[in-house]
Motif scaffolding. Structure first.
Motif, short mmCIF file in Angstrom:
data_model
loop_
_atom_site.label_atom_id
_atom_site.label_comp_id
_atom_site.label_asym_id
_atom_site.label_seq_id
_atom_site.Cartn_x
_atom_site.Cartn_y
_atom_site.Cartn_z
N UNK A 134 0.81 -1.21 0.00
CA UNK A 134 0.00 0.00 0.00
C UNK A 134 0.85 1.27 0.00
N UNK A 135 1.97 1.26 0.67
CA UNK A 135 2.79 2.47 0.80
C UNK A 135 3.13 3.07 -0.56
N UNK A 136 2.82 4.35 -0.72
CA UNK A 136 3.09 5.13 -1.93
C UNK A 136 2.26 4.69 -3.15
N UNK A 137 1.32 3.80 -2.95
CA UNK A 137 0.44 3.43 -4.05
C UNK A 137 -0.53 4.57 -4.34
N UNK A 138 -0.85 4.74 -5.61
CA UNK A 138 -1.74 5.81 -6.07
C UNK A 138 -3.15 5.23 -6.17
N UNK A 139 -4.06 5.80 -5.39
CA UNK A 139 -5.35 5.15 -5.16
C UNK A 139 -6.50 6.14 -5.31
N UNK A 140 -7.59 5.68 -5.91
CA UNK A 140 -8.85 6.44 -5.93
C UNK A 140 -9.93 5.59 -5.26
N UNK A 141 -10.70 6.22 -4.38
CA UNK A 141 -11.85 5.56 -3.75
C UNK A 141 -13.10 6.34 -4.14
N UNK A 142 -13.95 5.77 -4.96
CA UNK A 142 -15.19 6.45 -5.33
C UNK A 142 -16.17 6.32 -4.17
N UNK A 143 -16.95 7.37 -3.93
CA UNK A 143 -17.82 7.35 -2.76
C UNK A 143 -17.02 7.21 -1.48
N UNK A 144 -15.88 7.88 -1.44
CA UNK A 144 -14.96 7.72 -0.31
C UNK A 144 -15.19 8.65 0.85
N UNK A 145 -16.34 9.32 0.89
CA UNK A 145 -16.58 10.32 1.93
C UNK A 145 -17.41 9.82 3.09
#
Length: 252
Positions: A12-23
């Motif tokens: 996970x460290x430094x991985x580029x991530x998008x979470x949709x509905x992440x709020x």
């Protein structure tokens, strides 16, 4: 096995991530966990108050990774482009997409065409659109991971949630077929189906949800976040293809 903290961190460290509905709910719990392990995470949601609260909360709880975000609606092509512009400019690419943004929906007797159209565009087209943009970027680097959050509704097919069942059944099929298409490109696909999870989507008030958690009839969002982490924390040779996570006493 090496120290578990180090084991998870390396994936996970430094991985580029998008979470949709992440709020809110599951999405927020996933984002929070991945940031705590050093992930560089972008979240978004359509409600500005939820977005601001999530950003502040995640920043307060962890300084290990990075958290960015924007208020955006996944049914809007303009907003989707805005999110991906931020991915490209802030992260410089993408390694992981968590497709999570979804809305509840009840039976076919309730609601009307416009309601259903918005729900289908959120729960199905949003997943497809984000997967498409992710694959466009991941195929160049020949690596990446897409996690689609589904629902046990696809298996139970309860009569009180016909529209929701339709969307989550679609995500089950989409995930299976997508993996066949993009695995040869080096991109993983995982499909996680939670059972009952405490959230704003639940019809029960918070007090009742908390009672169900105590009775082991409902999960917490953090339980699903840990399940997603397990999917993400596998060696390249190993795919967690499908995972069902249920409360101990949700007998399906």
């Amino acid at each position: 096995m090496e120290n578990l903290a180090n084991y998870f961190n390396q994936y996970i460290n430094q991985k580029r991530i998008v979470v949709t509905g992440g709020t809110t709910g599951i999405g927020k719990a996933i984002a929070e966990l991945l940031v705590s392990l050093g992930g560089r995470v972008i979240i978004f949601g359509r409600d500005e108050n939820d977005f601001n609260h999530a950003m502040e909360d995640i920043k307060t709880k962890s300084s290990s990774g990075e958290i960015y975000g924007v208020t955006a609606d996944i049914t809007s092509k303009k907003d989707i482009d805005l999110v991906w512009d931020k991915v490209d400019s802030l992260l410089g690419g993408i390694d992981i997409v968590i497709n999570n943004a979804a809305l509840p929906a009840r039976g076919i007797i309730e609601g009307d065409y416009d309601d259903w159209k918005y729900i289908l565009e959120t729960n199905i087209l949003g997943y497809i659109a984000f997967a498409k943009e992710a694959v466009n970027r991941m195929k160049e680097q020949k690596s990446g991971h897409i996690v689609n959050i589904g629902s046990m509704s696809a298996e139970v097919k309860e009569k009180t949630g016909v529209i929701y069942v339709a969307t989550k059944t679609a995500i089950r099929g989409f995930s299976t077929a997508l993996r066949k298409e993009i695995n040869p490109l080096g991109i993983k696909v995982s499909h996680v189906e939670p059972g009952a999870v405490t959230s704003d989507m639940q019809p029960d008030p918070k007090e009742v949800q908390e009672e169900k958690i105590e009775k082991m009839e409902m999960l917490e969002a953090e339980d699903i976040a840990m399940s997603v982490l397990f999917c993400l924390s596998q060696p390249k040779r190993c795919d967690i293809v499908s995972m069902q996570v249920r409360p101990h006493l949700q007998i399906i």
